[in-house]
Design a protein around this motif. Structure first.
Motif, PDB file in Angstrom:
ATOM      1  N   VAL A   1      38.193  31.651  47.755  1.00 18.53           N
ATOM      2  CA  VAL A   1      37.983  32.897  48.502  1.00 18.53           C
ATOM      3  C   VAL A   1      39.325  33.482  48.941  1.00 18.53           C
ATOM      4  O   VAL A   1      39.547  34.703  48.882  1.00 18.53           O
ATOM      5  CB  VAL A   1      37.064  32.646  49.715  1.00 18.53           C
ATOM      6  N   LYS A   2      40.237  32.615  49.362  1.00 15.50           N
ATOM      7  CA  LYS A   2      41.557  33.090  49.783  1.00 15.50           C
ATOM      8  C   LYS A   2      42.304  33.754  48.626  1.00 15.50           C
ATOM      9  O   LYS A   2      42.900  34.829  48.788  1.00 15.50           O
ATOM     10  CB  LYS A   2      42.371  31.922  50.334  1.00 15.50           C
ATOM     11  N   PHE A   3      42.250  33.144  47.451  1.00 11.74           N
ATOM     12  CA  PHE A   3      42.936  33.726  46.300  1.00 11.74           C
ATOM     13  C   PHE A   3      42.276  35.029  45.857  1.00 11.74           C
ATOM     14  O   PHE A   3      42.951  35.948  45.372  1.00 11.74           O
ATOM     15  CB  PHE A   3      42.953  32.728  45.140  1.00 11.74           C
ATOM     16  N   SER A   4      40.935  35.103  46.010  1.00 14.92           N
ATOM     17  CA  SER A   4      40.255  36.344  45.617  1.00 14.92           C
ATOM     18  C   SER A   4      40.663  37.503  46.523  1.00 14.92           C
ATOM     19  O   SER A   4      40.745  38.661  46.079  1.00 14.92           O
ATOM     20  CB  SER A   4      38.741  36.145  45.657  1.00 14.92           C
ATOM     21  N   VAL A   5      40.929  37.220  47.797  1.00  6.99           N
ATOM     22  CA  VAL A   5      41.318  38.270  48.745  1.00  6.99           C
ATOM     23  C   VAL A   5      42.780  38.649  48.581  1.00  6.99           C
ATOM     24  O   VAL A   5      43.150  39.834  48.634  1.00  6.99           O
ATOM     25  CB  VAL A   5      41.024  37.807  50.194  1.00  6.99           C
ATOM     26  N   ASN A   6      43.637  37.670  48.345  1.00  7.40           N
ATOM     27  CA  ASN A   6      45.080  37.909  48.377  1.00  7.40           C
ATOM     28  C   ASN A   6      45.714  38.136  47.005  1.00  7.40           C
ATOM     29  O   ASN A   6      46.808  38.697  46.931  1.00  7.40           O
ATOM     30  CB  ASN A   6      45.793  36.723  49.046  1.00  7.40           C
ATOM     31  N   ALA A   7      45.054  37.682  45.925  1.00  8.75           N
ATOM     32  CA  ALA A   7      45.748  37.692  44.636  1.00  8.75           C
ATOM     33  C   ALA A   7      45.010  38.418  43.521  1.00  8.75           C
ATOM     34  O   ALA A   7      45.579  38.577  42.445  1.00  8.75           O
ATOM     35  CB  ALA A   7      46.031  36.249  44.192  1.00  8.75           C
ATOM     36  N   CYS A   8      43.774  38.852  43.744  1.00  9.30           N
ATOM     37  CA  CYS A   8      42.992  39.434  42.655  1.00  9.30           C
ATOM     38  C   CYS A   8      42.912  40.957  42.787  1.00  9.30           C
ATOM     39  O   CYS A   8      42.822  41.497  43.889  1.00  9.30           O
ATOM     40  CB  CYS A   8      41.575  38.841  42.630  1.00  9.30           C
ATOM     41  N   SER A   9      42.916  41.591  41.627  1.00 10.61           N
ATOM     42  CA  SER A   9      42.731  43.046  41.555  1.00 10.61           C
ATOM     43  C   SER A   9      42.169  43.382  40.178  1.00 10.61           C
ATOM     44  O   SER A   9      42.424  42.678  39.198  1.00 10.61           O
ATOM     45  CB  SER A   9      44.054  43.783  41.782  1.00 10.61           C
ATOM     46  N   VAL A  10      41.397  44.470  40.114  1.00 10.63           N
ATOM     47  CA  VAL A  10      40.771  44.894  38.859  1.00 10.63           C
ATOM     48  C   VAL A  10      41.686  45.891  38.168  1.00 10.63           C
ATOM     49  O   VAL A  10      42.073  46.908  38.743  1.00 10.63           O
ATOM     50  CB  VAL A  10      39.396  45.525  39.118  1.00 10.63           C
ATOM     51  N   CYS A  11      42.043  45.578  36.923  1.00  7.01           N
ATOM     52  CA  CYS A  11      42.908  46.475  36.156  1.00  7.01           C
ATOM     53  C   CYS A  11      42.202  47.049  34.935  1.00  7.01           C
ATOM     54  O   CYS A  11      42.825  47.771  34.143  1.00  7.01           O
ATOM     55  CB  CYS A  11      44.175  45.731  35.721  1.00  7.01           C
ATOM     56  N   GLY A  12      40.922  46.755  34.766  1.00  8.40           N
ATOM     57  CA  GLY A  12      40.164  47.300  33.644  1.00  8.40           C
ATOM     58  C   GLY A  12      38.690  47.081  33.843  1.00  8.40           C
ATOM     59  O   GLY A  12      38.266  46.072  34.436  1.00  8.40           O
ATOM     60  N   TYR A  13      37.883  48.059  33.378  1.00  7.09           N
ATOM     61  CA  TYR A  13      36.444  47.954  33.582  1.00  7.09           C
ATOM     62  C   TYR A  13      35.718  48.653  32.441  1.00  7.09           C
ATOM     63  O   TYR A  13      36.084  49.760  32.035  1.00  7.09           O
ATOM     64  CB  TYR A  13      36.037  48.577  34.918  1.00  7.09           C
ATOM     65  N   THR A  14      34.675  47.980  31.922  1.00  5.40           N
ATOM     66  CA  THR A  14      33.819  48.553  30.886  1.00  5.40           C
ATOM     67  C   THR A  14      32.402  48.607  31.418  1.00  5.40           C
ATOM     68  O   THR A  14      31.828  47.552  31.754  1.00  5.40           O
ATOM     69  CB  THR A  14      33.867  47.711  29.599  1.00  5.40           C
ATOM     70  N   PRO A  15      31.778  49.764  31.531  1.00  4.48           N
ATOM     71  CA  PRO A  15      30.427  49.855  32.107  1.00  4.48           C
ATOM     72  C   PRO A  15      29.409  49.188  31.193  1.00  4.48           C
ATOM     73  O   PRO A  15      29.628  49.034  29.988  1.00  4.48           O
ATOM     74  CB  PRO A  15      30.195  51.369  32.219  1.00  4.48           C
ATOM     75  N   PRO A  16      28.262  48.791  31.739  1.00  5.64           N
ATOM     76  CA  PRO A  16      27.244  48.119  30.911  1.00  5.64           C
ATOM     77  C   PRO A  16      26.568  49.077  29.961  1.00  5.64           C
ATOM     78  O   PRO A  16      26.400  50.265  30.251  1.00  5.64           O
ATOM     79  CB  PRO A  16      26.260  47.570  31.959  1.00  5.64           C
ATOM     80  N   ASP A  17      26.179  48.542  28.793  1.00  3.97           N
ATOM     81  CA  ASP A  17      25.437  49.357  27.830  1.00  3.97           C
ATOM     82  C   ASP A  17      23.941  49.151  28.039  1.00  3.97           C
ATOM     83  O   ASP A  17      23.502  48.308  28.815  1.00  3.97           O
ATOM     84  CB  ASP A  17      25.842  49.007  26.400  1.00  3.97           C
ATOM     85  N   SER A  18      23.150  49.890  27.319  1.00  2.28           N
ATOM     86  CA  SER A  18      21.693  49.852  27.497  1.00  2.28           C
ATOM     87  C   SER A  18      21.037  48.689  26.774  1.00  2.28           C
ATOM     88  O   SER A  18      19.859  48.419  26.980  1.00  2.28           O
ATOM     89  CB  SER A  18      21.082  51.167  26.985  1.00  2.28           C
ATOM     90  N   VAL A  19      21.786  47.980  25.938  1.00  4.11           N
ATOM     91  CA  VAL A  19      21.205  46.892  25.140  1.00  4.11           C
ATOM     92  C   VAL A  19      21.411  45.542  25.823  1.00  4.11           C
ATOM     93  O   VAL A  19      20.463  44.808  26.109  1.00  4.11           O
ATOM     94  CB  VAL A  19      21.808  46.884  23.718  1.00  4.11           C
ATOM     95  N   THR A  20      22.653  45.195  26.088  1.00  5.69           N
ATOM     96  CA  THR A  20      22.964  43.869  26.627  1.00  5.69           C
ATOM     97  C   THR A  20      23.063  43.830  28.149  1.00  5.69           C
ATOM     98  O   THR A  20      23.005  42.752  28.738  1.00  5.69           O
ATOM     99  CB  THR A  20      24.286  43.367  26.038  1.00  5.69           C
ATOM    100  N   ASN A  21      23.221  44.999  28.796  1.00  4.68           N
ATOM    101  CA  ASN A  21      23.385  45.079  30.251  1.00  4.68           C
ATOM    102  C   ASN A  21      24.606  44.314  30.754  1.00  4.68           C
ATOM    103  O   ASN A  21      24.642  43.852  31.891  1.00  4.68           O
ATOM    104  CB  ASN A  21      22.127  44.559  30.974  1.00  4.68           C
ATOM    105  N   PHE A  22      25.614  44.168  29.894  1.00  4.44           N
ATOM    106  CA  PHE A  22      26.840  43.469  30.268  1.00  4.44           C
ATOM    107  C   PHE A  22      27.872  44.472  30.748  1.00  4.44           C
ATOM    108  O   PHE A  22      28.118  45.494  30.122  1.00  4.44           O
ATOM    109  CB  PHE A  22      27.417  42.698  29.075  1.00  4.44           C
TER     110      PHE A  22
END
Length: 307
Positions: free
Chosen positions: A54-75
């Motif tokens: 949890v500490k590393f997620s707050v202090n060291a993580c950031s999102v640098c890319g995102y792909t929205p889910p499709d209608s088939v796999t919902n991923f």
């Protein structure tokens, strides 16, 4: 406290840790809902590991890319940059099944969610999903019925209320009471508690109940013996060389000396060898002293003299 065996010591330590897990909670540091839920369900040691994530997620993580889910796999695919390790990890999340996977594979290896999944999914749920809480890491790992290899219920560990009152219920109560007395730090209460236990033990000693051999084993193993035991005789394994005794060199010489001698077709001598294994390399021109005894014959005579 005196222990009769190492098994008693191990069982005592297990009950002590279990009581500490149920009667004490550590402080949450980051105000996360998942951290507050983890301190309730995880044991102390596992909670410390989860708190680090949890500490590393707050202090060291950031999102640098995102792909929205499709209608088939919902991923939906997120690329998380870990400043602590200076790497990027791919987190896949299925909205339909609520399954999350990370390329770091920490959950598959250790059974604890990694900081990358915590960073992506902590905002989607208020608590950790049950599928991501392994029972062996939880405080209630020993609260469920335990079965042996044949499916027989070990009644002494069943805490669901359908079995006999077992030691698994006694130890937590004792440790919880001792913990409360320690926090209260009142000498009078401690003396009263010790007095009650001592009186109860003395009453038990006045009316001892002899135990059978089977009951003594049940007390030692801390479980009930199954009512029906099914087993088959073990298979006899035969390894290479089993059933044979190694013969010493002395016995080999004695056995060889007792064998009758025969005439070798190559060296023309009376000995214990024949044409196939004759030690004479010059069979066409045998030595002149054919009447002399060979070294093997001399060894045989020495063995006979020793006897």
């Amino acid at each position: 406290m005196r222990f009769e065996s190492a098994m008693d010591q191990q069982r005592h330590n297990l009950k002590l840790l279990e009581a500490q897990s149920h009667n004490s909670m550590h402080e949450t540091l980051f105000g996360s809902n998942w951290e507050a839920h983890a301190v309730k369900v995880y044991t102390h040691e596992v909670f410390f590991d989860f708190q680090e994530e949890v500490k590393f997620s707050v202090n060291a993580c950031s999102v640098c890319g995102y792909t929205p889910p499709d209608s088939v796999t919902n991923f939906e695919v997120s690329i998380v940059e870990d400043a602590n390790k200076r790497k990027r990890y791919v987190v896949e999340y299925n909205r339909r099944t609520m399954d999350a996977r990370c390329t770091c594979k920490l959950f598959e290896r250790k059974g604890i969610l990694c900081n990358h999944i915590i960073w992506i999914c902590s905002g989607k749920f208020k608590e950790i999903l049950e599928k991501y809480i392994f029972r062996r890491w939880s405080k209630n790992a020993l609260r469920n019925p335990v079965y042996d290899l044949n499916g027989n219920l070990l009644e002494n560990y069943d805490l669901t209320g359908n079995s006999k009152f077992g030691m698994s219920r006694v130890w937590p109560e004792i440790y919880a009471t001792v913990g409360m007395l320690k926090r209260k730090d009142e000498e009078s209460d401690m003396r009263e508690f010790v007095k009650l236990i001592k009186e109860f033990r003395e009453n038990l000693e006045l009316n001892p109940k002899p135990l059978t051999k089977e009951q003594e084993l049940e007390v030692l193993l801390n479980c009930k013996a199954p009512k029906e035991i099914k087993f088959l005789p073990p298979k006899v394994s035969k390894n290479k060389g089993s059933g044979k005794r190694m013969v010493s060199s002395k016995n080999k010489a004695i056995m060889k000396a007792k064998k009758p001698k025969r005439l070798c077709a190559k060296c023309k001598r009376m000995s214990h060898h024949d044409k196939r294994n004759c030690p004479n390399e010059f069979a066409e021109h045998p030595p002149e002293n054919q009447g002399d005894t060979s070294e093997e014959e001399e060894e045989g005579e020495e063995v006979e003299n020793e006897e």
